[in-house]
Design an enzyme around this catalytic site. Sequence first.
Site, PDB file in Angstrom:
ATOM      1  N   GLU A 174      -9.421  12.299 -32.120  1.00  0.00           N
ATOM      2  CA  GLU A 174      -9.704  10.901 -31.809  1.00  0.00           C
ATOM      3  C   GLU A 174     -11.159  10.730 -32.176  1.00  0.00           C
ATOM      4  O   GLU A 174     -12.062  11.804 -32.100  1.00  0.00           O
ATOM      5  CB  GLU A 174      -9.651  10.706 -30.219  1.00  0.00           C
ATOM      6  N   ASP A 224      -5.255  17.660 -20.972  1.00  0.00           N
ATOM      7  CA  ASP A 224      -5.117  16.178 -21.365  1.00  0.00           C
ATOM      8  C   ASP A 224      -4.232  16.223 -22.717  1.00  0.00           C
ATOM      9  O   ASP A 224      -3.663  15.084 -22.678  1.00  0.00           O
ATOM     10  CB  ASP A 224      -6.520  15.568 -21.720  1.00  0.00           C
ATOM     11  N   LYS A 234       1.814  10.905 -17.438  1.00  0.00           N
ATOM     12  CA  LYS A 234       0.949  12.126 -17.172  1.00  0.00           C
ATOM     13  C   LYS A 234      -0.327  11.710 -16.507  1.00  0.00           C
ATOM     14  O   LYS A 234      -0.503  10.405 -16.393  1.00  0.00           O
ATOM     15  CB  LYS A 234       0.537  12.709 -18.582  1.00  0.00           C
ATOM     16  N   LYS A 283     -12.157  15.017 -29.065  1.00  0.00           N
ATOM     17  CA  LYS A 283     -12.840  13.669 -28.970  1.00  0.00           C
ATOM     18  C   LYS A 283     -14.016  13.426 -29.916  1.00  0.00           C
ATOM     19  O   LYS A 283     -14.525  14.532 -30.158  1.00  0.00           O
ATOM     20  CB  LYS A 283     -13.323  13.246 -27.508  1.00  0.00           C
ATOM     21  N   LYS A 306       7.180   8.231 -30.411  1.00  0.00           N
ATOM     22  CA  LYS A 306       6.627   7.890 -31.728  1.00  0.00           C
ATOM     23  C   LYS A 306       7.855   7.994 -32.932  1.00  0.00           C
ATOM     24  O   LYS A 306       8.504   8.949 -32.883  1.00  0.00           O
ATOM     25  CB  LYS A 306       5.555   8.688 -32.007  1.00  0.00           C
ATOM     26  N   HIS A 356       4.269  10.147 -24.363  1.00  0.00           N
ATOM     27  CA  HIS A 356       4.559   8.963 -25.137  1.00  0.00           C
ATOM     28  C   HIS A 356       4.586   9.546 -26.762  1.00  0.00           C
ATOM     29  O   HIS A 356       5.182   8.553 -27.504  1.00  0.00           O
ATOM     30  CB  HIS A 356       3.502   7.939 -24.910  1.00  0.00           C
ATOM     31  N   ASP A 367       0.839  -1.108  -0.130  1.00  0.00           N
ATOM     32  CA  ASP A 367      -0.085   0.152   0.077  1.00  0.00           C
ATOM     33  C   ASP A 367       0.994   1.242  -0.089  1.00  0.00           C
ATOM     34  O   ASP A 367       1.769   1.366   1.003  1.00  0.00           O
ATOM     35  CB  ASP A 367      -1.017   0.043   1.282  1.00  0.00           C
ATOM     36  N   LEU A 368       0.852   1.863  -1.114  1.00  0.00           N
ATOM     37  CA  LEU A 368       1.694   3.278  -1.186  1.00  0.00           C
ATOM     38  C   LEU A 368       1.709   4.164  -0.479  1.00  0.00           C
ATOM     39  O   LEU A 368       2.633   5.081  -0.355  1.00  0.00           O
ATOM     40  CB  LEU A 368       1.732   3.692  -2.870  1.00  0.00           C
ATOM     41  N   HIS A 394       1.121  16.814 -24.963  1.00  0.00           N
ATOM     42  CA  HIS A 394       1.505  16.350 -26.190  1.00  0.00           C
ATOM     43  C   HIS A 394       1.636  17.362 -27.415  1.00  0.00           C
ATOM     44  O   HIS A 394       2.659  17.654 -28.083  1.00  0.00           O
ATOM     45  CB  HIS A 394       0.489  15.236 -26.610  1.00  0.00           C
TER      46      HIS A 394
END
Length: 486
Positions: free
Chosen positions: A215, A234, A147, A339, A181, A177, A86-87, A239
Site C-alpha cells: 500500500e 492485519d 476481520k 504501508k 477478488k 475480501h 445498543d448491541l 489475506h
Amino acid sequence: MAFDLVLFGGTGDLAWRKLMPALFQAWRHGKLPEGGRILAVSRQDLSDETYRTWLKERFAEVEDAKRPSDEEFGRFAALLHYLRLDLSKADDYQRLAAWLASSTGRASKADVVVMFLATSPDLFPVVCAQLGQAGLNGPNVRVVLEKPLGHDLASAQQINRVVRSVFAEEQAYRIDHYLGKPAVQNLTALRFGNVLFEPLWRRECIANIQITLAETIGVGTRGDFYSRTGALRDMIQNHALQLLTMVAMEPPSRNVADAIRDEKLKVLRSLKRFTPESVGRDVVRGQYRAGNADGKATAGLLEEANVPPGSTTETFVALRTEVQNWRWAGVPFYLRTGKRLAARDAQIVVNFRATPHAIFPGQNRANKLVIKLQPEDGLELHLLAAKGAGQSEALTPVSLDLDFDKAFAENRVGAYERLLLDVIAGRLNLFVRSDEQEEAWGWVEPVLKAWRDDDTGPRPYLAGTWGPAAASALVARDGFAWSEEE
Ligand code: NAP
C-alpha cells in the site's frame, strides 16, 4: 428469495464505504434477489428517512462509477431501513426480533436472514450470544464476521467458541475480501479448469512464489487501531496466507466449500513452523519513517495521529516460508506487505524455473505468471519470443495479458458485492472456516512471541520505498529477487 440483511454497524466506515456501495452495485446489476430488506443498526437515533438521507450524502464520496443517480438511489433506498439498537443491551435484541417478524417493507417472511457484523470484534461474542438468546439463530440465519477475527490464537478461539455455541459452522461466513477478488477466482479457474498449468504447478518447474500486498497509504486516521495490530496481524495472518493457500492447495475433489477448505487447511498445516532462530533469519519487520510517498512529503508512523510515542508496531513484514509436502518441498514462498511503500500493488508472482538448456541468445529469463489483484485485476503470463529477424537475435520478453476488466466487462463484480451475494445465496466456498483461521493464527504466533521477546524493534524504512533493505537480502540469499528488482 426474500432476504433480510441486518447490518450491525450500519453507520460505520465499513458500512458506507464498502458494504452499502457493494449492495447498491448488486442491486444495480439486477443480482440482488427481489423482496429484500436491508436493516442498518447502530445506537444513533435515526428514522428510515434520515438514515437514507445520511447514506445518500455519504454516497457522494464514493467513486463515480459506483455512485447512484438520484433516481437510482430513490429506488434502492426503498430497501433500506434503520433500527436504533445498543448491541450491549439484551432487551434491544427483542426489538430486533420484532422488527424481523414484522411486515415493514414486505408482506412475506424472509427465507434467509443475514446478520452482518460490521462492528468492532469486541462486540462479536455479545452479539452472537444475544442473537442466540433472542432465538435469532435458526437454520435460515447466516452470520457474517469481518476481520479482525481476534488478536491472537486464544482470542480467535474464544470468538469461535461463542459463534459455534450459537450457530453451526455452515452458518458462519468469515470474510476475507481478497478471496472475493476476481483474479483469485481466476487463479482457481486457471489451475483447475484448464490442463495447461497443473502439470507445471510443482517444485520441478517452479523456482519461487512471491505474494506482495503493498500500500502507499499510511495508517491515516486509524493510528490507534493500527498500532495495536501491526502488519503481521492485519495482512499476513489473513489475506496473504489465504492467497498462499489458493496458490498451493491440491486440486479439490469437487467445487464445494468443504472440499476446498479441507485442501486449504492442509496447506496451512504443511507450512514450515517458525522457531525463535528462524524468525530472526526468515522474517523482516519494518516501520516507515518520514519520506516521500504518492509524490508528496509524508510523516513517519511515530508522527501519525493517535500512535503512542515510541510504538514498535511493524508497518512492514517480509518473510520466507515453505510448504512442506511433496508438491512444494524446498520452494520458497515469500510474503510481503507494508504501508507507505513505493506502489499500490497487490500481486502473486509465480516464478518458473529457467529452461534446463539454452539454445537462444537472451534465454536467461524464466517464465512467470503474475496474478494481479490491485490496482487492477488480471493475469499476465511472461514468455520469451523471437521477433523473427535473425537467428542470432536475442529472444524478447513478451507477455500474454488477460485483462478481466475488459474481457468480462459486463459481468464484473467487486469483491464485497460478490461475497455479499454469496452469503445471501448460501455459497461458502470463498469464506474461511474456523479451523483454517485458527491454524493461521497458530502459525503466526511464534513470530509475535519472538518479536515480543526481542526489543530491537522493527527496522526503519523511508516512506515511498520498498521497505528495509533486509527484505531484499532475504530473497537474494536464495539467489532470487523481488519482481520489481529484476
Ligand atoms: P466504525 O466506523 O467505528 O463503525 C462502528 C459501527 O458500529 C458504527 O456504526 C457504530 O455506530 C456501531 N456500534 C458501535 N458500538 C455499538 C453498540 N454498542 N451498539 C450498536 N452499534 C454500535 O468502524 P468501521 O471502520 O466501520 O469498522 C467496523 C469493523 O470492520 C471493525 O472491526 C474494523 O476493524 C472492520 N474493518 C473495517 C474496515 C474499514 O475499511 N473500515 C475494513 C476491514 C475491516 P454507533 O457508534 O453510532 O452506535
